[in-house]
Design a protein around this motif. Structure first.
Motif, PDB file in Angstrom:
ATOM      1  N   THR A  95       0.853  -1.185   0.000  1.00  9.33           N
ATOM      2  CA  THR A  95       0.000   0.000   0.000  1.00  9.33           C
ATOM      3  C   THR A  95       0.890   1.236   0.000  1.00  9.33           C
ATOM      4  OG1 THR A  95      -0.225  -0.185   2.417  1.00  9.33           O
ATOM      5  CG2 THR A  95      -1.975  -1.124   1.059  1.00  9.33           C
ATOM      6  N   CYS A 180      -9.563   0.525  -2.865  1.00  6.92           N
ATOM      7  CA  CYS A 180      -9.635  -0.908  -2.547  1.00  6.92           C
ATOM      8  C   CYS A 180      -9.501  -1.726  -3.828  1.00  6.92           C
ATOM      9  CB  CYS A 180     -10.964  -1.276  -1.894  1.00  6.92           C
ATOM     10  SG  CYS A 180     -11.238  -0.573  -0.252  1.00  6.92           S
ATOM     11  N   HIS A 182     -10.533  -5.580  -4.739  1.00 10.06           N
ATOM     12  CA  HIS A 182     -11.219  -6.789  -4.293  1.00 10.06           C
ATOM     13  C   HIS A 182     -10.751  -7.940  -5.175  1.00 10.06           C
ATOM     14  CE1 HIS A 182     -14.706  -8.935  -2.462  1.00 10.06           C
ATOM     15  NE2 HIS A 182     -14.616  -9.628  -3.591  1.00 10.06           N
ATOM     16  N   ASN A 188      -9.952  -8.464   0.335  1.00  9.18           N
ATOM     17  CA  ASN A 188     -10.361  -7.100   0.028  1.00  9.18           C
ATOM     18  C   ASN A 188      -9.260  -6.199   0.577  1.00  9.18           C
ATOM     19  OD1 ASN A 188     -12.278  -5.275  -1.058  1.00  9.18           O
ATOM     20  ND2 ASN A 188     -12.991  -4.792   1.003  1.00  9.18           N
ATOM     21  N   CYS A 190      -7.245  -2.664   0.946  1.00  4.29           N
ATOM     22  CA  CYS A 190      -7.580  -1.243   0.882  1.00  4.29           C
ATOM     23  C   CYS A 190      -6.472  -0.383   1.485  1.00  4.29           C
ATOM     24  CB  CYS A 190      -8.871  -0.957   1.639  1.00  4.29           C
ATOM     25  SG  CYS A 190     -10.295  -1.901   1.043  1.00  4.29           S
ATOM     26  N   LEU A 214     -16.454   0.330   3.256  1.00  9.95           N
ATOM     27  CA  LEU A 214     -15.997  -1.052   3.071  1.00  9.95           C
ATOM     28  C   LEU A 214     -17.159  -2.047   3.073  1.00  9.95           C
ATOM     29  CD1 LEU A 214     -12.592  -1.221   4.958  1.00  9.95           C
ATOM     30  CD2 LEU A 214     -13.140  -0.463   2.651  1.00  9.95           C
ATOM     31  N   THR A 226     -10.910  -8.605   4.914  1.00  6.70           N
ATOM     32  CA  THR A 226     -10.541  -7.232   4.575  1.00  6.70           C
ATOM     33  C   THR A 226      -9.320  -6.774   5.350  1.00  6.70           C
ATOM     34  OG1 THR A 226     -12.830  -6.665   4.039  1.00  6.70           O
ATOM     35  CG2 THR A 226     -11.353  -4.842   4.561  1.00  6.70           C
ATOM     36  N   LEU A 228      -7.087  -3.092   5.781  1.00  5.65           N
ATOM     37  CA  LEU A 228      -6.911  -1.666   5.514  1.00  5.65           C
ATOM     38  C   LEU A 228      -5.538  -1.271   6.024  1.00  5.65           C
ATOM     39  CD1 LEU A 228      -7.790   1.231   4.778  1.00  5.65           C
ATOM     40  CD2 LEU A 228      -8.809   1.386   7.076  1.00  5.65           C
TER      41      LEU A 228
END
Length: 300
Positions: A95, A180, A182, A188, A190, A214, A226, A228
């Motif tokens: 990220t 995000c 997917h 998922n 993000c 989300l 998920t 983040l």
């Protein structure tokens, strides 16, 4: 390195992986529990999205590169250092915060060279510029914002979701984005870079992303565990505390400052550490290992 204490929102490795963990799964569980006691580099990386075995290990690398050319933390060296860290640490998911649009394909090429046995995908979302109604720009004229790199399952199925947070600090011309990717029903992934000029706005953005955006992404693309990862500009044990926007059951690790990795309850945050950036940017890299319970029941 900061982690949320057991008993709040974190279960032990045995508690997470104990479901259906008989026979060979007990051996996997014991190995993972031991692996969480050593450095993250000791945990072998597997395909984060292949879905062929349970559990699945994913290495996540968070980078704030301060590469707009406009901020005082800009050095012109952060992209080179980021490439070095990706080669050395071999993350499955990267990220990226405070980058220019061309930084994404540059680092995607490095990421793909590390993962020659897998398909990879990249995505970018520009920050908004309130005065112009267009994108915020780097000094070189390119769009400025956030990005993401990840491996894909063999069939390459993925969907990109992105946008601008509905709440912004009106005193700041930069409008903060979220992004995000997917990947099938496997993950998922993000990232976001929240407001730096107002803790109250950053907290509102964080809560809306986790509580509203989300879940909407999961409704649109189907449920997936998920993660983040990003610069949330919120700290642990501060006012406001980053945990104030963390949903019940989520897990969190951080760099001791404003970068955090949060995961849904079906992901175990195994290990985390900071990676030095050699002064190329004002944030260390944050590296964490996730263990996804692939025996989980499907949620909708």
């Amino acid at each position: 390195m900061s982690t949320d204490p057991p008993g709040d929102t974190t279960r032990s490795p045995g508690a997470l992986l104990g479901r259906r963990a008989s026979g060979p799964y007990r051996a996997i569980r014991r190995a993972l529990a031991l692996g969480c006691l050593v450095a993250v580099a000791a945990v072998p990386a597997e395909s984060p999205v292949a879905g062929a075995s349970a559990p699945t290990t994913v290495r996540v690398l968070q980078l704030n590169l301060c590469n707009s050319g406009r901020a005082g933390c800009y050095t012109g060296r952060s992209l080179t250092r980021a490439a070095e860290v990706i080669r050395a640490e071999r993350p499955d998911l990267v990220t990226l915060n405070e980058i220019c649009q061309s930084d994404v394909p540059t680092l995607e090429a490095v990421f793909a060279a590390v993962h020659t046995d897998a398909m990879v995908v990249s995505a970018f979302q520009a920050a908004g510029d309130r005065p112009s109604g267009a994108d915020t720009r780097c000094r070189n004229g390119q769009a400025y914002g956030i990005g993401l790199l990840t491996r894909l399952a063999a069939d390459g199925r993925h969907a990109v979701h992105s946008g601008i947070h509905p709440t912004q600090d009106v005193a700041d011309p930069e409008e903060r984005p979220w992004l995000c990717v997917h990947v099938g029903d496997a993950l998922n992934a993000c990232t976001t870079h929240l407001a730096a000029t107002s803790h109250a706005v950053a907290l509102t953005q964080c809560g809306h992303l986790l509580d509203e955006i989300l879940p909407a992404v999961r409704r649109d693309s189907g449920y997936a565990p998920t993660v983040l990862s990003g610069d949330l500009n919120l700290r642990l044990d501060d006012d406001p505390d980053v945990r104030a926007c963390t949903p019940p059951g989520y897990r969190r690790v951080g760099d001791g400052a404003v970068q955090h990795i949060l995961t849904s309850a079906d992901i175990m945050l195994c290990c985390a550490r900071s990676v030095g950036m050699g002064g190329a940017t004002d944030h260390p890299a944050l590296l964490a290992t996730l263990v996804i319970d692939d025996t989980r029941p499907t949620r909708r």
